[in-house]
Design a protein around this motif. Structure first.
Motif, PDB file in Angstrom:
ATOM      1  N   SER A   1      37.383 -15.198  27.076  1.00 26.69           N
ATOM      2  CA  SER A   1      36.864 -15.968  28.332  1.00 26.69           C
ATOM      3  C   SER A   1      36.794 -14.899  29.104  1.00 26.69           C
ATOM      4  CB  SER A   1      37.848 -17.039  28.660  1.00 26.69           C
ATOM      5  OG  SER A   1      38.150 -17.803  27.407  1.00 26.69           O
ATOM      6  N   ILE A   2      37.210 -14.109  29.797  1.00 27.15           N
ATOM      7  CA  ILE A   2      37.085 -13.118  30.611  1.00 27.15           C
ATOM      8  C   ILE A   2      36.202 -12.317  29.742  1.00 27.15           C
ATOM      9  CG2 ILE A   2      38.029 -11.207  31.293  1.00 27.15           C
ATOM     10  CD1 ILE A   2      41.385 -11.723  31.296  1.00 27.15           C
ATOM     11  N   CYS A   3      35.430 -12.142  28.929  1.00 26.62           N
ATOM     12  CA  CYS A   3      34.493 -11.335  28.553  1.00 26.62           C
ATOM     13  C   CYS A   3      33.678 -11.789  28.890  1.00 26.62           C
ATOM     14  CB  CYS A   3      35.317 -10.293  26.824  1.00 26.62           C
ATOM     15  SG  CYS A   3      36.554  -9.089  27.443  1.00 26.62           S
ATOM     16  N   SER A   4      33.414 -12.930  28.317  1.00 32.66           N
ATOM     17  CA  SER A   4      32.264 -14.230  28.040  1.00 32.66           C
ATOM     18  C   SER A   4      30.969 -13.720  28.649  1.00 32.66           C
ATOM     19  CB  SER A   4      32.450 -15.248  27.475  1.00 32.66           C
ATOM     20  OG  SER A   4      33.139 -15.634  29.177  1.00 32.66           O
ATOM     21  N   ASP A   5      31.314 -13.840  30.040  1.00 35.60           N
ATOM     22  CA  ASP A   5      30.303 -13.044  30.659  1.00 35.60           C
ATOM     23  C   ASP A   5      29.504 -11.784  30.852  1.00 35.60           C
ATOM     24  OD1 ASP A   5      30.571 -15.665  32.548  1.00 35.60           O
ATOM     25  OD2 ASP A   5      31.562 -14.692  33.605  1.00 35.60           O
ATOM     26  N   PHE A   6      30.358 -11.027  30.440  1.00 41.63           N
ATOM     27  CA  PHE A   6      29.850  -9.862  29.886  1.00 41.63           C
ATOM     28  C   PHE A   6      28.911  -9.722  29.087  1.00 41.63           C
ATOM     29  CE2 PHE A   6      30.209  -5.357  27.682  1.00 41.63           C
ATOM     30  CZ  PHE A   6      29.953  -4.939  28.799  1.00 41.63           C
ATOM     31  N   ILE A   7      29.042 -10.278  28.285  1.00 42.91           N
ATOM     32  CA  ILE A   7      28.508 -10.143  26.467  1.00 42.91           C
ATOM     33  C   ILE A   7      27.116 -11.252  26.731  1.00 42.91           C
ATOM     34  CG2 ILE A   7      28.799 -11.099  24.481  1.00 42.91           C
ATOM     35  CD1 ILE A   7      31.672 -11.381  24.708  1.00 42.91           C
ATOM     36  N   ASN A   8      27.806 -12.016  27.481  1.00 42.73           N
ATOM     37  CA  ASN A   8      25.765 -12.679  27.790  1.00 42.73           C
ATOM     38  C   ASN A   8      24.953 -11.983  28.591  1.00 42.73           C
ATOM     39  OD1 ASN A   8      26.753 -15.483  26.606  1.00 42.73           O
ATOM     40  ND2 ASN A   8      27.703 -16.417  28.263  1.00 42.73           N
ATOM     41  N   ALA A   9      25.297 -11.222  29.523  1.00 39.26           N
ATOM     42  CA  ALA A   9      25.079 -10.900  30.639  1.00 39.26           C
ATOM     43  C   ALA A   9      24.282  -9.821  29.866  1.00 39.26           C
ATOM     44  CB  ALA A   9      25.533  -9.583  31.613  1.00 39.26           C
ATOM     45  N   LEU A  10      24.872  -9.304  28.939  1.00 39.71           N
ATOM     46  CA  LEU A  10      24.499  -7.793  28.204  1.00 39.71           C
ATOM     47  C   LEU A  10      22.822  -7.944  27.027  1.00 39.71           C
ATOM     48  CD1 LEU A  10      25.502  -6.639  25.051  1.00 39.71           C
ATOM     49  CD2 LEU A  10      27.939  -6.712  26.172  1.00 39.71           C
ATOM     50  N   LEU A  11      23.820  -9.750  26.578  1.00 39.61           N
ATOM     51  CA  LEU A  11      23.051 -10.122  24.716  1.00 39.61           C
ATOM     52  C   LEU A  11      21.462 -10.362  25.680  1.00 39.61           C
ATOM     53  CD1 LEU A  11      25.078 -12.413  23.184  1.00 39.61           C
ATOM     54  CD2 LEU A  11      24.099 -10.173  22.627  1.00 39.61           C
ATOM     55  N   ALA A  12      21.928 -11.388  27.292  1.00 39.13           N
ATOM     56  CA  ALA A  12      20.183 -11.036  27.830  1.00 39.13           C
ATOM     57  C   ALA A  12      20.023 -10.253  28.396  1.00 39.13           C
ATOM     58  CB  ALA A  12      20.802 -12.325  29.155  1.00 39.13           C
ATOM     59  N   GLU A  13      19.919  -9.042  28.931  1.00 37.12           N
ATOM     60  CA  GLU A  13      19.771  -7.944  28.781  1.00 37.12           C
ATOM     61  C   GLU A  13      19.091  -7.455  27.795  1.00 37.12           C
ATOM     62  OE1 GLU A  13      19.284  -6.511  32.518  1.00 37.12           O
ATOM     63  OE2 GLU A  13      20.272  -7.703  32.955  1.00 37.12           O
ATOM     64  N   LEU A  14      19.508  -6.837  26.839  1.00 46.07           N
ATOM     65  CA  LEU A  14      18.640  -6.794  25.867  1.00 46.07           C
ATOM     66  C   LEU A  14      17.521  -7.286  24.998  1.00 46.07           C
ATOM     67  CD1 LEU A  14      21.889  -5.607  23.904  1.00 46.07           C
ATOM     68  CD2 LEU A  14      20.571  -3.811  24.109  1.00 46.07           C
ATOM     69  N   GLY A  15      17.866  -8.769  24.923  1.00 50.96           N
ATOM     70  CA  GLY A  15      16.487 -10.125  25.155  1.00 50.96           C
ATOM     71  C   GLY A  15      15.431  -9.969  25.481  1.00 50.96           C
ATOM     72  N   ALA A  16      16.375  -9.221  27.013  1.00 49.86           N
ATOM     73  CA  ALA A  16      15.010  -9.601  27.592  1.00 49.86           C
ATOM     74  C   ALA A  16      13.822  -8.256  27.775  1.00 49.86           C
ATOM     75  CB  ALA A  16      14.935  -9.591  29.143  1.00 49.86           C
ATOM     76  N   ASP A  17      14.324  -7.029  27.370  1.00 50.16           N
ATOM     77  CA  ASP A  17      13.756  -5.523  27.762  1.00 50.16           C
ATOM     78  C   ASP A  17      12.618  -5.647  26.077  1.00 50.16           C
ATOM     79  OD1 ASP A  17      12.909  -2.705  27.141  1.00 50.16           O
ATOM     80  OD2 ASP A  17      14.893  -2.612  28.982  1.00 50.16           O
ATOM     81  N   PRO A  18      11.631  -5.671  26.658  1.00 47.58           N
ATOM     82  CA  PRO A  18      10.368  -5.610  25.412  1.00 47.58           C
ATOM     83  C   PRO A  18       9.764  -4.310  25.180  1.00 47.58           C
ATOM     84  CG  PRO A  18       9.549  -5.303  27.764  1.00 47.58           C
ATOM     85  CD  PRO A  18      10.846  -5.557  28.173  1.00 47.58           C
ATOM     86  N   SER A  19      10.108  -3.770  24.508  1.00 51.80           N
ATOM     87  CA  SER A  19      10.417  -2.329  23.949  1.00 51.80           C
ATOM     88  C   SER A  19      11.503  -2.103  22.928  1.00 51.80           C
ATOM     89  CB  SER A  19      11.262  -1.086  24.827  1.00 51.80           C
ATOM     90  OG  SER A  19      10.853  -0.886  26.800  1.00 51.80           O
ATOM     91  N   LEU A  20      11.872  -3.211  22.106  1.00 53.44           N
ATOM     92  CA  LEU A  20      12.567  -3.271  21.183  1.00 53.44           C
ATOM     93  C   LEU A  20      11.932  -3.596  20.187  1.00 53.44           C
ATOM     94  CD1 LEU A  20      15.912  -6.121  22.636  1.00 53.44           C
ATOM     95  CD2 LEU A  20      15.822  -3.679  21.485  1.00 53.44           C
ATOM     96  N   LEU A  21      11.943  -2.500  19.117  1.00 54.66           N
ATOM     97  CA  LEU A  21      11.375  -2.929  17.688  1.00 54.66           C
ATOM     98  C   LEU A  21      11.063  -3.595  17.264  1.00 54.66           C
ATOM     99  CD1 LEU A  21      12.691   0.939  16.603  1.00 54.66           C
ATOM    100  CD2 LEU A  21      10.338   0.562  17.869  1.00 54.66           C
ATOM    101  N   PRO A  22      10.079  -3.909  16.250  1.00 54.74           N
ATOM    102  CA  PRO A  22      10.059  -5.336  15.728  1.00 54.74           C
ATOM    103  C   PRO A  22      11.204  -5.204  14.536  1.00 54.74           C
ATOM    104  CG  PRO A  22       8.144  -4.855  15.778  1.00 54.74           C
ATOM    105  CD  PRO A  22       9.126  -3.395  16.795  1.00 54.74           C
ATOM    106  N   GLY A  23      11.774  -6.443  14.221  1.00 51.77           N
ATOM    107  CA  GLY A  23      13.384  -7.145  13.896  1.00 51.77           C
ATOM    108  C   GLY A  23      14.312  -6.969  14.901  1.00 51.77           C
TER     109      GLY A  23
END
Length: 376
Positions: A140-162
């Motif tokens: 529970s303590i780390c859930s906010d950090f996990i959600n934030a890093l997943l959101a930041e990774l998913g929002a970056d348009p530079s990720l390769l296909p796949g």
């Protein structure tokens, strides 16, 4: 210029390195224009820099925790080997993405200790992480950090296909036992992102973070962008009541039930006729799989199929059907699980009874083809 000595390409010796860089860049630009090649975008970032920036922003946004990145590796892994690739003693959290696809985020004990210290003391110490098993509270303590890093990774348009399939993932739950991974995750390949980093103002605590998500998850038929025909379960219901009302429900048409002895049953042979009551056509019932009588009706035919014309309360008496409240108990009053079904024939306040014609395949094809009832 006094005493100026020039190199072979005409540039002064004092600026020979800068001159060579400028000359080389000019030559490459001229060559690209001559051949029609597209120039490389100056602002393009490597996948490693994308990951480092996303995780660093998440740590700063949630915990104000500085991170320094040592090694970022992309790889592929099968489900069978996934548990061996996670850090030993790590906090393992399940993440859920589009189409109910599942992945994992593993935070090593050192990084978990750094996150806990930032929340409790506001700084990262250099003390070794305590040797203990991560708990659901740690998740529970780390859930906010996990959600934030997943959101930041998913929002970056530079990720390769796949790899961009990480978009839409969020924290789901804490995983106590790694052996449950084989049961929770779909069999197949997984993208594996392993990040080695140091946490704290001076990078005093080494840590490792691993993210794994399906390489090719099955797309839900209800997802936007899926060109396939929507499945029956994609109701688009706006409420739970609408979704429940669209759920499939099994009904059985019962012509009649008749008790016979075991001796009579053993004596039956192909071609024998089982005698049925004379008023059986007007006493058919429409029941649930557990034997609850929903409607009474009259057997008929519609569009070449057997059908039941459902009868209202007044028509039931005309058809000679006894009142369910006064009818003697029968085998249908006990369900297959042994529970009493004595009140199941009583009218339900939420169901309106309408006179209707419901085409339905019924037990027994009529007097011309009478078969042994299912409860005989």
């Amino acid at each position: 210029m006094q005493g100026a000595t020039q190199t072979e390409d005409g540039g002064p010796v004092g600026r020979s390195v800068l001159w060579r860089h400028v000359t080389a860049a000019t030559s490459r630009r001229a060559g690209g224009e001559a051949t029609g090649a597209m120039p490389t975008r100056a602002g393009a970032r490597s996948p490693e820099r994308v990951v480092a920036g996303a995780i660093g922003r998440a740590a700063d946004k949630i915990h104000r925790m500085p991170l320094f990145f040592d090694q970022i590796q992309w790889s592929e892994a099968a489900l069978a080997e996934l548990g061996e690739l996670l850090p030993e003693g790590a906090l393992v959290s399940m993440i859920e993405g589009p189409g109910d696809s599942l992945g994992v985020v593993a935070i090593c004990p050192e990084l978990l200790a750094a996150i806990t210290e930032m929340q409790t003391a506001g700084r990262v110490s250099s003390r070794p992480a305590p040797s203990r098993r991560p708990t659901r509270t740690d998740g529970s303590i780390c859930s906010d950090f996990i959600n934030a890093l997943l959101a930041e990774l998913g929002a970056d348009p530079s990720l390769l296909p796949g790899r961009d399939r990480i978009r839409g993932y969020r924290y789901a739950s804490h995983l106590d036992d790694l052996r449950a991974l084989d049961l929770l995750l779909e069999d197949g390949g997984f993208h594996l992102l392993s990040v080695g980093l140091r946490a704290g103002e001076a990078g005093q605590r080494n840590g490792r973070l691993v993210i794994a998500w399906p390489a090719d998850p099955a797309q839900s038929p209800c997802e936007p962008g899926n060109d396939a025909e929507p499945a029956d379960d994609c109701t688009g219901a706006s409420s739970l009541a609408d979704a429940v009302l669209d759920a499939p429900f099994e009904l059985r048409g019962i012509l009649c039930r008749r008790r016979i002895s075991l001796r009579e049953l053993a004596a039956l042979a192909p071609g024998d006729v089982v005698a049925l009551p004379p008023d059986v056509l007007g006493a058919a019932t429409l029941e649930t799989a557990l034997g609850q009588v929903l409607f009474r009706g009259k057997l008929g035919e519609m569009a070449g199929r057997h059908a039941l014309r459902l009868l209202a309360g007044a028509d039931v008496a005309v058809a000679g059907v006894a009142d369910p409240a006064t009818a003697p108990p029968s085998a249908a009053t006990v369900g297959p699980d042994g529970l009493s079904l004595g009140d199941l024939d009583s009218p339900d306040p939420f169901r309106a009874v309408h006179e209707n014609l419901v085409p339905h395949d019924v037990d027994g094809a009529g007097p011309s083809h009478r078969t042994l009832p299912e409860s005989a």
